[in-house]
Design a protein around this motif. Structure first.
Motif, PDB file in Angstrom:
ATOM      1  N   LEU A   1     -88.817  56.991  58.358  1.00 16.99           N
ATOM      2  CA  LEU A   1     -89.207  57.891  57.272  1.00 16.99           C
ATOM      3  C   LEU A   1     -88.356  59.157  57.325  1.00 16.99           C
ATOM      4  O   LEU A   1     -87.864  59.639  56.293  1.00 16.99           O
ATOM      5  CB  LEU A   1     -90.695  58.232  57.364  1.00 16.99           C
ATOM      6  CG  LEU A   1     -91.236  59.165  56.296  1.00 16.99           C
ATOM      7  CD1 LEU A   1     -91.092  58.546  54.908  1.00 16.99           C
ATOM      8  CD2 LEU A   1     -92.686  59.513  56.572  1.00 16.99           C
ATOM      9  N   LYS A   2     -88.139  59.681  58.526  1.00 15.96           N
ATOM     10  CA  LYS A   2     -87.288  60.868  58.678  1.00 15.96           C
ATOM     11  C   LYS A   2     -85.838  60.557  58.313  1.00 15.96           C
ATOM     12  O   LYS A   2     -85.152  61.393  57.720  1.00 15.96           O
ATOM     13  CB  LYS A   2     -87.375  61.424  60.088  1.00 15.96           C
ATOM     14  CG  LYS A   2     -88.692  62.128  60.347  1.00 15.96           C
ATOM     15  CD  LYS A   2     -88.726  62.788  61.694  1.00 15.96           C
ATOM     16  CE  LYS A   2     -90.063  63.505  61.872  1.00 15.96           C
ATOM     17  NZ  LYS A   2     -90.126  64.265  63.104  1.00 15.96           N
ATOM     18  N   VAL A   3     -85.377  59.366  58.668  1.00 13.44           N
ATOM     19  CA  VAL A   3     -84.013  58.970  58.285  1.00 13.44           C
ATOM     20  C   VAL A   3     -83.903  58.961  56.762  1.00 13.44           C
ATOM     21  O   VAL A   3     -82.942  59.495  56.198  1.00 13.44           O
ATOM     22  CB  VAL A   3     -83.641  57.599  58.886  1.00 13.44           C
ATOM     23  CG1 VAL A   3     -82.353  57.068  58.278  1.00 13.44           C
ATOM     24  CG2 VAL A   3     -83.519  57.700  60.408  1.00 13.44           C
ATOM     25  N   TRP A   4     -84.886  58.382  56.086  1.00 17.22           N
ATOM     26  CA  TRP A   4     -84.873  58.344  54.615  1.00 17.22           C
ATOM     27  C   TRP A   4     -84.841  59.759  54.035  1.00 17.22           C
ATOM     28  O   TRP A   4     -84.053  60.064  53.165  1.00 17.22           O
ATOM     29  CB  TRP A   4     -86.098  57.592  54.103  1.00 17.22           C
ATOM     30  CG  TRP A   4     -86.305  57.739  52.625  1.00 17.22           C
ATOM     31  CD1 TRP A   4     -87.138  58.611  51.992  1.00 17.22           C
ATOM     32  CD2 TRP A   4     -85.631  57.019  51.598  1.00 17.22           C
ATOM     33  NE1 TRP A   4     -87.044  58.477  50.636  1.00 17.22           N
ATOM     34  CE2 TRP A   4     -86.115  57.497  50.356  1.00 17.22           C
ATOM     35  CE3 TRP A   4     -84.678  56.017  51.591  1.00 17.22           C
ATOM     36  CZ2 TRP A   4     -85.677  57.004  49.139  1.00 17.22           C
ATOM     37  CZ3 TRP A   4     -84.233  55.518  50.374  1.00 17.22           C
ATOM     38  CH2 TRP A   4     -84.732  56.018  49.163  1.00 17.22           C
ATOM     39  N   ASN A   5     -85.709  60.621  54.560  1.00 18.70           N
ATOM     40  CA  ASN A   5     -85.807  61.982  54.030  1.00 18.70           C
ATOM     41  C   ASN A   5     -84.553  62.805  54.285  1.00 18.70           C
ATOM     42  O   ASN A   5     -84.291  63.761  53.553  1.00 18.70           O
ATOM     43  CB  ASN A   5     -87.025  62.701  54.621  1.00 18.70           C
ATOM     44  CG  ASN A   5     -88.330  62.146  54.085  1.00 18.70           C
ATOM     45  OD1 ASN A   5     -88.395  61.607  52.997  1.00 18.70           O
ATOM     46  ND2 ASN A   5     -89.368  62.249  54.883  1.00 18.70           N
TER      47      ASN A   5
ATOM     48  N   PHE B   1     -79.718  53.317  52.603  1.00 24.92           N
ATOM     49  CA  PHE B   1     -80.800  53.258  53.577  1.00 24.92           C
ATOM     50  C   PHE B   1     -81.019  51.829  54.069  1.00 24.92           C
ATOM     51  O   PHE B   1     -81.193  51.604  55.269  1.00 24.92           O
ATOM     52  CB  PHE B   1     -82.104  53.806  52.985  1.00 24.92           C
ATOM     53  CG  PHE B   1     -83.258  53.690  53.949  1.00 24.92           C
ATOM     54  CD1 PHE B   1     -83.416  54.615  54.969  1.00 24.92           C
ATOM     55  CD2 PHE B   1     -84.173  52.647  53.848  1.00 24.92           C
ATOM     56  CE1 PHE B   1     -84.470  54.512  55.877  1.00 24.92           C
ATOM     57  CE2 PHE B   1     -85.223  52.537  54.749  1.00 24.92           C
ATOM     58  CZ  PHE B   1     -85.367  53.468  55.759  1.00 24.92           C
ATOM     59  N   ASN B   2     -81.023  50.870  53.158  1.00 25.77           N
ATOM     60  CA  ASN B   2     -81.221  49.477  53.563  1.00 25.77           C
ATOM     61  C   ASN B   2     -80.147  49.033  54.541  1.00 25.77           C
ATOM     62  O   ASN B   2     -80.441  48.350  55.526  1.00 25.77           O
ATOM     63  CB  ASN B   2     -81.250  48.549  52.347  1.00 25.77           C
ATOM     64  CG  ASN B   2     -82.540  48.673  51.560  1.00 25.77           C
ATOM     65  OD1 ASN B   2     -83.568  49.060  52.092  1.00 25.77           O
ATOM     66  ND2 ASN B   2     -82.480  48.352  50.277  1.00 25.77           N
ATOM     67  N   GLN B   3     -78.910  49.439  54.303  1.00 27.21           N
ATOM     68  CA  GLN B   3     -77.822  49.086  55.212  1.00 27.21           C
ATOM     69  C   GLN B   3     -78.004  49.769  56.564  1.00 27.21           C
ATOM     70  O   GLN B   3     -77.868  49.148  57.603  1.00 27.21           O
ATOM     71  CB  GLN B   3     -76.463  49.459  54.607  1.00 27.21           C
ATOM     72  CG  GLN B   3     -75.294  49.002  55.443  1.00 27.21           C
ATOM     73  CD  GLN B   3     -75.252  47.490  55.589  1.00 27.21           C
ATOM     74  OE1 GLN B   3     -75.339  46.764  54.626  1.00 27.21           O
ATOM     75  NE2 GLN B   3     -75.122  47.013  56.819  1.00 27.21           N
ATOM     76  N   VAL B   4     -78.324  51.050  56.534  1.00 24.57           N
ATOM     77  CA  VAL B   4     -78.546  51.809  57.772  1.00 24.57           C
ATOM     78  C   VAL B   4     -79.720  51.204  58.539  1.00 24.57           C
ATOM     79  O   VAL B   4     -79.661  51.048  59.760  1.00 24.57           O
ATOM     80  CB  VAL B   4     -78.791  53.303  57.450  1.00 24.57           C
ATOM     81  CG1 VAL B   4     -79.358  54.052  58.635  1.00 24.57           C
ATOM     82  CG2 VAL B   4     -77.503  53.953  56.972  1.00 24.57           C
ATOM     83  N   TYR B   5     -80.763  50.852  57.839  1.00 19.11           N
ATOM     84  CA  TYR B   5     -81.939  50.241  58.469  1.00 19.11           C
ATOM     85  C   TYR B   5     -81.570  48.922  59.139  1.00 19.11           C
ATOM     86  O   TYR B   5     -81.898  48.697  60.306  1.00 19.11           O
ATOM     87  CB  TYR B   5     -83.044  50.033  57.426  1.00 19.11           C
ATOM     88  CG  TYR B   5     -84.260  49.330  57.984  1.00 19.11           C
ATOM     89  CD1 TYR B   5     -85.215  50.027  58.701  1.00 19.11           C
ATOM     90  CD2 TYR B   5     -84.436  47.962  57.815  1.00 19.11           C
ATOM     91  CE1 TYR B   5     -86.332  49.395  59.233  1.00 19.11           C
ATOM     92  CE2 TYR B   5     -85.540  47.311  58.340  1.00 19.11           C
ATOM     93  CZ  TYR B   5     -86.482  48.027  59.042  1.00 19.11           C
ATOM     94  OH  TYR B   5     -87.574  47.403  59.566  1.00 19.11           O
ATOM     95  N   GLN B   6     -80.892  48.042  58.397  1.00 18.00           N
ATOM     96  CA  GLN B   6     -80.508  46.741  58.949  1.00 18.00           C
ATOM     97  C   GLN B   6     -79.616  46.895  60.181  1.00 18.00           C
ATOM     98  O   GLN B   6     -79.761  46.166  61.154  1.00 18.00           O
ATOM     99  CB  GLN B   6     -79.795  45.889  57.890  1.00 18.00           C
ATOM    100  CG  GLN B   6     -80.695  45.413  56.776  1.00 18.00           C
ATOM    101  CD  GLN B   6     -81.890  44.610  57.279  1.00 18.00           C
ATOM    102  OE1 GLN B   6     -81.772  43.750  58.140  1.00 18.00           O
ATOM    103  NE2 GLN B   6     -83.065  44.916  56.739  1.00 18.00           N
ATOM    104  N   ASP B   7     -78.697  47.852  60.143  1.00 15.78           N
ATOM    105  CA  ASP B   7     -77.754  48.054  61.249  1.00 15.78           C
ATOM    106  C   ASP B   7     -78.404  48.674  62.482  1.00 15.78           C
ATOM    107  O   ASP B   7     -77.885  48.518  63.591  1.00 15.78           O
ATOM    108  CB  ASP B   7     -76.588  48.953  60.808  1.00 15.78           C
ATOM    109  CG  ASP B   7     -75.691  48.288  59.782  1.00 15.78           C
ATOM    110  OD1 ASP B   7     -75.796  47.058  59.581  1.00 15.78           O
ATOM    111  OD2 ASP B   7     -74.884  49.010  59.164  1.00 15.78           O
TER     112      ASP B   7
END
Length: 172
Positions: free
Chosen positions: A44-48, A10-16
């Motif tokens: 939040l939806k991406v995380w879930n 998630f952290n990588q996806v978020y940063q990108d």
């Protein structure tokens, strides 16, 4: 997927993708706290749903699809709320400061891009999705996947939208 692996992914996806999604939010709602709220709701939806990503498209396309769907629902909910009640927070000073506002401060747009975003906000929802994706460098095929249109129709719509925007720019 283990919790630690999910957090790292998630952290990588978020940063990108954070700037891409933040621009999407601003394209739908303009600058301000509502765009920040939408930004948080999308991630939040991406995380879930991170574990359900099947890899049939690029991660950015998948996230953009989540973002556009969430933005459309957000606007519908907002319209319903506005019909039922008067807005409680009228000025920026009344609104709470959030972490996403720090991101907004870091992202600098020149005046032409801001003007273009304002023009894009005046488009229909589908045209807005198409143009923001085009500006983000998505291919016609990826735009078609997100919008549900055929690839050829995406090209036709883009040309029509560009003509419409050129007319509005000349008037301004």
């Amino acid at each position: 997927m283990k919790e630690k692996e999910k957090r790292e992914l998630f952290n990588q996806v978020y940063q990108d993708n954070k700037e891409l999604i933040f621009r999407l939010c601003r394209g739908f709602l303009g600058p301000g706290p509502e765009a920040e709220d939408l930004f948080q709701e999308i991630f939040l939806k991406v995380w879930n749903n991170l574990e359900s990503f099947r890899g049939q498209s690029k991660v950015s396309t998948w996230i953009y699809r989540i973002g556009t769907n969430t933005a459309l629902l957000y606007r519908k909910r907002k319209a319903r709320r506005q019909n039922r009640e008067a807005p409680l927070l009228n000025t920026a000073a009344d609104r709470p400061h959030t972490a996403a506002s720090e991101l907004e401060e870091k992202i600098r747009y020149d005046r032409q891009l801001d003007a273009l975003l304002q023009l894009i906000q005046s488009l229909s929802e589908m045209d807005r999705i198409i143009m923001t994706m085009l500006l983000e460098g998505f291919s016609y095929k990826e735009i078609a996947e997100v919008s549900g249109l055929k690839v050829n129709h995406v090209g036709v719509r883009i040309n029509r939208i560009k003509k419409h925007l050129r007319k509005k720019i000349k008037v301004s």
